[in-house]
Design a protein around this motif. Sequence first.
Motif, mmCIF file in Angstrom:
data_model
loop_
_atom_site.group_PDB
_atom_site.id
_atom_site.type_symbol
_atom_site.label_atom_id
_atom_site.label_comp_id
_atom_site.label_asym_id
_atom_site.label_seq_id
_atom_site.Cartn_x
_atom_site.Cartn_y
_atom_site.Cartn_z
ATOM 1 N N GLU A 152 0.813 -1.258 0.061
ATOM 2 C CA GLU A 152 0.079 -0.033 0.061
ATOM 3 C C GLU A 152 0.991 1.329 0.011
ATOM 4 O O GLU A 152 0.530 2.158 -0.664
ATOM 5 C CB GLU A 152 -0.775 -0.082 1.287
ATOM 6 C CG GLU A 152 -1.891 1.437 1.171
ATOM 7 C CD GLU A 152 -2.617 1.205 2.595
ATOM 8 O OE1 GLU A 152 -3.351 2.293 2.594
ATOM 9 O OE2 GLU A 152 -2.729 0.318 3.335
ATOM 10 N N LEU A 153 1.927 1.336 0.957
ATOM 11 C CA LEU A 153 2.762 2.292 0.912
ATOM 12 C C LEU A 153 3.463 2.551 -0.328
ATOM 13 O O LEU A 153 3.611 3.740 -0.941
ATOM 14 C CB LEU A 153 3.796 2.380 2.158
ATOM 15 C CG LEU A 153 4.899 3.462 2.243
ATOM 16 C CD1 LEU A 153 3.862 4.699 2.620
ATOM 17 C CD2 LEU A 153 5.551 3.074 3.232
ATOM 18 N N ARG A 154 3.929 1.552 -1.039
ATOM 19 C CA ARG A 154 4.742 1.573 -2.258
ATOM 20 C C ARG A 154 3.622 2.244 -3.339
ATOM 21 O O ARG A 154 4.108 3.054 -4.429
ATOM 22 C CB ARG A 154 5.129 0.246 -2.668
ATOM 23 C CG ARG A 154 5.924 0.313 -3.966
ATOM 24 C CD ARG A 154 6.300 -1.062 -4.470
ATOM 25 N NE ARG A 154 7.548 -1.071 -5.491
ATOM 26 C CZ ARG A 154 7.352 -0.962 -6.756
ATOM 27 N NH1 ARG A 154 6.000 -0.904 -7.186
ATOM 28 N NH2 ARG A 154 8.213 -1.010 -7.528
ATOM 29 N N GLU A 155 2.416 1.773 -3.376
ATOM 30 C CA GLU A 155 1.374 2.524 -4.277
ATOM 31 C C GLU A 155 1.138 3.939 -4.153
ATOM 32 O O GLU A 155 0.986 4.640 -5.087
ATOM 33 C CB GLU A 155 0.229 1.559 -4.298
ATOM 34 C CG GLU A 155 0.381 0.011 -4.827
ATOM 35 C CD GLU A 155 -1.067 -0.801 -4.560
ATOM 36 O OE1 GLU A 155 -1.845 -0.229 -3.729
ATOM 37 O OE2 GLU A 155 -1.086 -1.778 -5.190
ATOM 38 N N ARG A 156 1.182 4.323 -2.817
ATOM 39 C CA ARG A 156 1.101 5.534 -2.500
ATOM 40 C C ARG A 156 2.101 6.577 -2.682
ATOM 41 O O ARG A 156 1.817 7.947 -3.198
ATOM 42 C CB ARG A 156 0.572 5.901 -1.179
ATOM 43 C CG ARG A 156 -0.986 5.116 -0.900
ATOM 44 C CD ARG A 156 -1.342 5.340 0.373
ATOM 45 N NE ARG A 156 -1.445 6.515 0.983
ATOM 46 C CZ ARG A 156 -1.745 7.104 2.325
ATOM 47 N NH1 ARG A 156 -2.245 6.181 3.093
ATOM 48 N NH2 ARG A 156 -1.818 8.176 2.775
ATOM 49 N N THR A 157 3.233 6.074 -2.864
ATOM 50 C CA THR A 157 4.435 6.902 -2.891
ATOM 51 C C THR A 157 5.396 6.530 -4.053
ATOM 52 O O THR A 157 6.116 7.493 -4.615
ATOM 53 C CB THR A 157 5.247 6.669 -1.665
ATOM 54 O OG1 THR A 157 6.041 5.237 -1.669
ATOM 55 C CG2 THR A 157 4.719 7.026 -0.509
ATOM 56 N N GLY A 158 5.307 5.364 -4.625
ATOM 57 C CA GLY A 158 6.127 5.097 -5.751
ATOM 58 C C GLY A 158 7.401 4.612 -5.469
ATOM 59 O O GLY A 158 8.380 4.347 -6.361
ATOM 60 N N ALA A 164 10.689 2.455 6.256
ATOM 61 C CA ALA A 164 9.791 3.632 6.668
ATOM 62 C C ALA A 164 8.897 3.265 7.657
ATOM 63 O O ALA A 164 8.534 3.762 8.613
ATOM 64 C CB ALA A 164 9.318 4.476 5.435
ATOM 65 N N LEU A 165 8.218 2.123 7.364
ATOM 66 C CA LEU A 165 7.410 1.475 8.096
ATOM 67 C C LEU A 165 7.720 1.038 9.709
ATOM 68 O O LEU A 165 6.845 1.342 10.475
ATOM 69 C CB LEU A 165 6.293 0.366 7.300
ATOM 70 C CG LEU A 165 5.475 0.921 6.247
ATOM 71 C CD1 LEU A 165 5.000 -0.149 5.325
ATOM 72 C CD2 LEU A 165 4.316 1.603 6.800
ATOM 73 N N ASP A 210 0.733 7.087 7.461
ATOM 74 C CA ASP A 210 0.924 8.534 7.170
ATOM 75 C C ASP A 210 2.104 8.886 7.756
ATOM 76 O O ASP A 210 2.779 9.642 7.253
ATOM 77 C CB ASP A 210 -0.342 9.097 7.841
ATOM 78 C CG ASP A 210 -1.619 8.739 7.188
ATOM 79 O OD1 ASP A 210 -1.721 8.687 5.998
ATOM 80 O OD2 ASP A 210 -2.698 8.511 7.880
ATOM 81 N N ALA A 211 2.618 8.504 8.946
ATOM 82 C CA ALA A 211 3.842 8.773 9.531
ATOM 83 C C ALA A 211 4.929 8.563 8.633
ATOM 84 O O ALA A 211 6.055 9.224 8.458
ATOM 85 C CB ALA A 211 4.117 8.303 10.932
ATOM 86 N N ALA A 212 4.914 7.272 7.903
ATOM 87 C CA ALA A 212 5.885 6.771 6.960
ATOM 88 C C ALA A 212 6.264 7.628 5.726
ATOM 89 O O ALA A 212 7.137 8.100 5.410
ATOM 90 C CB ALA A 212 5.612 5.231 6.655
ATOM 91 N N ILE A 213 4.913 7.965 5.368
ATOM 92 C CA ILE A 213 4.873 8.872 3.964
ATOM 93 C C ILE A 213 5.635 10.308 4.416
ATOM 94 O O ILE A 213 6.467 10.717 3.765
ATOM 95 C CB ILE A 213 3.644 9.074 3.554
ATOM 96 C CG1 ILE A 213 2.802 7.895 3.088
ATOM 97 C CG2 ILE A 213 3.526 10.325 2.343
ATOM 98 C CD1 ILE A 213 1.363 8.075 2.645
ATOM 99 N N GLU A 214 5.327 10.909 5.583
ATOM 100 C CA GLU A 214 5.991 12.077 6.014
ATOM 101 C C GLU A 214 7.506 11.904 6.331
ATOM 102 O O GLU A 214 8.324 12.683 5.833
ATOM 103 C CB GLU A 214 5.369 12.468 7.352
ATOM 104 C CG GLU A 214 5.758 13.922 7.876
ATOM 105 C CD GLU A 214 5.701 15.016 6.789
ATOM 106 O OE1 GLU A 214 6.528 15.979 7.086
ATOM 107 O OE2 GLU A 214 4.985 15.149 6.026
ATOM 108 N N LYS A 215 7.816 10.801 6.654
ATOM 109 C CA LYS A 215 9.275 10.443 7.138
ATOM 110 C C LYS A 215 10.079 10.339 5.793
ATOM 111 O O LYS A 215 11.114 10.808 5.580
ATOM 112 C CB LYS A 215 9.514 9.099 7.772
ATOM 113 C CG LYS A 215 11.070 8.581 7.896
ATOM 114 C CD LYS A 215 11.155 7.277 8.748
ATOM 115 C CE LYS A 215 12.489 6.961 8.863
ATOM 116 N NZ LYS A 215 13.652 8.008 8.944
ATOM 117 N N MET A 216 9.402 9.621 4.674
ATOM 118 C CA MET A 216 9.955 9.489 3.380
ATOM 119 C C MET A 216 10.076 10.742 2.834
ATOM 120 O O MET A 216 11.251 10.936 2.013
ATOM 121 C CB MET A 216 9.114 8.478 2.539
ATOM 122 C CG MET A 216 9.294 7.098 3.114
ATOM 123 S SD MET A 216 8.019 5.687 2.099
ATOM 124 C CE MET A 216 9.031 5.545 0.584
#
Length: 293
Positions: free
Chosen positions: A10-16, A25-26, A34-40
């Motif tokens: 899911e994170l890969r699909e959202r961030t590429g 990151a997770l 959401d925190a993982a996305i912000e960290k990335m």
Amino acid sequence: MSISAALVKELRERTGAAMMDCKKALQATDGDIDAAIEKMRKDGMAKADKKASRVAADGTIAIVERDNAVAMVEVNSETDFVAKNEEFIALADKVATLAIEHRPADVEALLAIDDGNGTLEEQRRTLIAKLGEKMDIRRFVVVDNAGGPIATYRHGQRIGTVVALTAGEDAELARDLAMHIAASNPQYRNAEDVPADVRESEKEILKSQAEDSGKPAEIIEKMIEGRLRKYLAEITLYGQPFVKDPDTTVQKLLKDKGTDVARYVRFEVGEGIEKQESDFASEVKATAQATAG
């Protein structure tokens, strides 16, 4: 904690981003996506900053046409490999689209535009982190219709031109002129547009060359005048022989067609950027010396 494959997906699909980067990151955020996305995003910014001192002299030219106007941009990368990357090309196309839609005053204002996926600057930095190279949105231009046809030409990814004519409906002529400008690279539209300091500098060079001939002063003056006219013809669009018919000049062609060039722009990837020349052995040596120090 254990991170499920579904969450990583899911994170890969959202961030590429790469699978391993997503998993790390997770893990660092205890599975909070959401925190993982912000960290990335923050990590990407940091990686982009580290690459800021590199030289990006490769890249692509992107052109977008809309509502009787054209936007052309140059986006740079460090290598031809990244310049051909689909995501890099998509970024360049987005830059051109935002330029024509928003008409920003400069590159800084362009980078601040948010299209719903973050600002252009944030998207640039994210892609730098992902692809591992410095990328610059170097310049852009928006050219409006000037009463006649407007045409573009792109030679591969590296050269792009835009031409706006003042009158007529001869789209083929405009297209031919766009190709001519790509091939001949005129520095000015006509002789009147050449700055006085450029003229004087060239005249001094010609004078020095002519004086070495030993000819009389009046002959030397005529030699200088003739050579200066030739020089001005070479560097101006109107003075150049038309590429499709070298027996006629662009100025004569335009006169015969009853039109004029209101504006033209030519971008070539990397022009004016000093490329860093280095080799692997030198890089290793420099690294070893820095470590030793």
